[in-house]
Every structure is written in C-alpha cells, then in structure tokens.
Write an enzyme that holds these catalytic residues in place. Structure first.
Site, short mmCIF file in Angstrom:
data_model
loop_
_atom_site.label_atom_id
_atom_site.label_comp_id
_atom_site.label_asym_id
_atom_site.label_seq_id
_atom_site.Cartn_x
_atom_site.Cartn_y
_atom_site.Cartn_z
N GLY A 12 0.90 -0.71 0.10
CA GLY A 12 0.18 0.59 -0.03
C GLY A 12 1.00 0.95 0.13
N LEU A 13 0.16 2.25 -0.02
CA LEU A 13 1.05 4.06 0.10
C LEU A 13 1.70 3.79 1.03
CD1 LEU A 13 -2.04 6.06 -1.36
CD2 LEU A 13 0.33 5.05 -2.97
N SER A 14 2.31 4.95 1.24
CA SER A 14 2.80 5.28 2.39
C SER A 14 2.28 6.10 3.07
CB SER A 14 4.23 6.57 1.77
OG SER A 14 5.21 7.14 2.66
N GLY A 15 2.39 5.21 4.27
CA GLY A 15 1.57 6.20 5.12
C GLY A 15 -0.42 5.76 4.98
N ALA A 16 -0.52 4.32 5.06
CA ALA A 16 -1.80 3.52 4.62
C ALA A 16 -2.16 3.09 6.06
CB ALA A 16 -1.50 2.99 3.52
N GLY A 17 -0.65 2.21 5.99
CA GLY A 17 -1.08 1.69 8.15
C GLY A 17 0.02 0.46 7.60
N LYS A 18 0.86 0.14 6.91
CA LYS A 18 1.28 -1.25 6.39
C LYS A 18 2.12 -0.88 8.15
CE LYS A 18 3.76 0.10 2.74
NZ LYS A 18 3.70 1.26 2.96
N SER A 86 6.25 -1.67 -2.04
CA SER A 86 5.66 -2.67 -2.98
C SER A 86 4.56 -2.35 -4.26
CB SER A 86 5.21 -4.46 -3.00
OG SER A 86 4.47 -4.49 -1.91
#
Ligand code: ADP
Length: 178
Positions: A12-18, A86
């Site tokens: 997921g995007l940067s800051g999405a919560g991964k 990714s």
C-alpha cells in the site's frame, strides 16, 4: 507437526498503515507463541537492499530480495510479516508464485488521507519536488486485484484490521485460534 509458515505481504501507499498493522499482528501472534519475523521496507532498505534506489528496476530488485528471504523463512515454518510499498503488481505476483504460502494484505487508504497523515513528512517533500519518483505522487501504485485481505484504514479501526488478518490466517489453517 511443524508450524506452517506463511508470508503476510502488506502492500500500500506510504502512510497507509502497513507498519502499524503488521506490528500489531506480530504482537498478537507473538503472544500466542508463533515463530515470526518482520521485514519492514524502511529497515530492509538500510541493510539487505542498501544502495538500491526508486527506479522501477531497483524497486523490483528490492522486492525480489525481500521475497527471497521471506521464502527461506516461510519454508522453515515462520510467519513472515513483510511491509513494503511494493507498487508493482507483476513482481508481487512473481514473489507470490515462488513462496506459495502467501497472503496479500492490501492496506488501502486514499492518497489524500495518507498525505494528510504525512507520518514521515515525505509527501510534503514529494509535492515540493525534493523527492522524485514518490509513489502516489510522481510514481505509480498498482493496487492488488484479488488480495486475500483488504484493510481500509480510513474507515476501520486498527483493531478491526488486525482481527481481519488473524481471521484469514485461521481460515487458511496457518494458525489454530485467533
Ligand atoms: P506505512 O507503513 O504504510 O507507511 P505507517 O503504519 O507507518 O504506514 O503509518 C500509518 C499511520 O496511520 C500511523 O500514524 C497510524 O497511527 C495511522 N492510522 C490511523 N488509522 C489507522 C488504521 N486504522 N490502521 C493503521 N494505521 C492507522
């Protein structure tokens, strides 16, 4: 019987919560005694893939190396939690096919929400042009088409996301209880 290994792949995007979700999942699994390892993109890029940049080629190489290590661990019964942007679908698919015991978690929040959070101040720097090829701003992100799990972090609580992941691991027989 040995614990079945699996790679949980948070994309997921940067800051999405991964990182946030994967750490919370790791905590829950660790408390139950499952063998696990965390491969966090930011940390991996400081050692295993140090020196790689953000061209498509380098991003794919980053993912390929993470995938290689994940595969070794997974086949030895470890639950591997990978959190890496990714952005490219094809390399995620390649890694999936190699590892086989692979569960894709699409950590999804709209770009505007990620940008508003701007956890590391990177969006601001990307908008100003200081950072080039920033995913979501000036570089592509290809969302998963059929992820095993999707966490909408703008709409659900962290605890819901964690519960979804654990539930799926149980459904797929990687863990016995949630
Ligand atoms: P990533 O690893 O995808 O770059 P991070 O986990 O570092 O993202 O940051 C996500 C940010 O969003 C954190 O500050 C976290 O507290 C916040 N956040 C808000 N709601 C959620 C949620 N439901 N799930 C995960 N993170 C959330």
């Amino acid at each position: 019987m040995q614990q079945r290994g699996v790679t949980l792949w948070f994309t997921g995007l940067s800051g999405a919560g991964k990182t946030t979700i994967s750490q919370a999942v790791a905590k829950a699994l660790g408390e139950k005694g499952y063998p696990l390892e965390i491969l966090d993109g930011d940390i991996v890029r400081q050692n295993l893939t140090k020196g790689l940049g953000f061209s498509k080629e380098d991003r794919d190489e980053n993912i390929r190396r993470i995938g290689f290590v994940s595969h070794l661990l997974t086949r030895n019964g470890v639950i591997v939690l990978v959190s890496a942007i990714s952005p490219y679908r094809e390399i995620r698919q390649e890694v999936r096919e190699k590892i086989k015991d692979f569960v894709e978690v699409y950590v999804n929040a709209p770009l505007a929400v990620c940008e508003e959070r701007d956890v590391k101040g990177l969006y601001k720097r990307a908008r100003s042009g200081e950072i080039k090829a920033f995913t979501g701003i000036s570089d592509p992100y290809e969302p998963p088409i059929n992820p095993e799990i999707e966490c909408r972090t703008d709409k659900e609580e962290l605890s819901e996301s964690v519960a979804k992941v654990l539930q799926k691991l149980q459904e797929l027989d990687y863990i016995t209880s949630v």
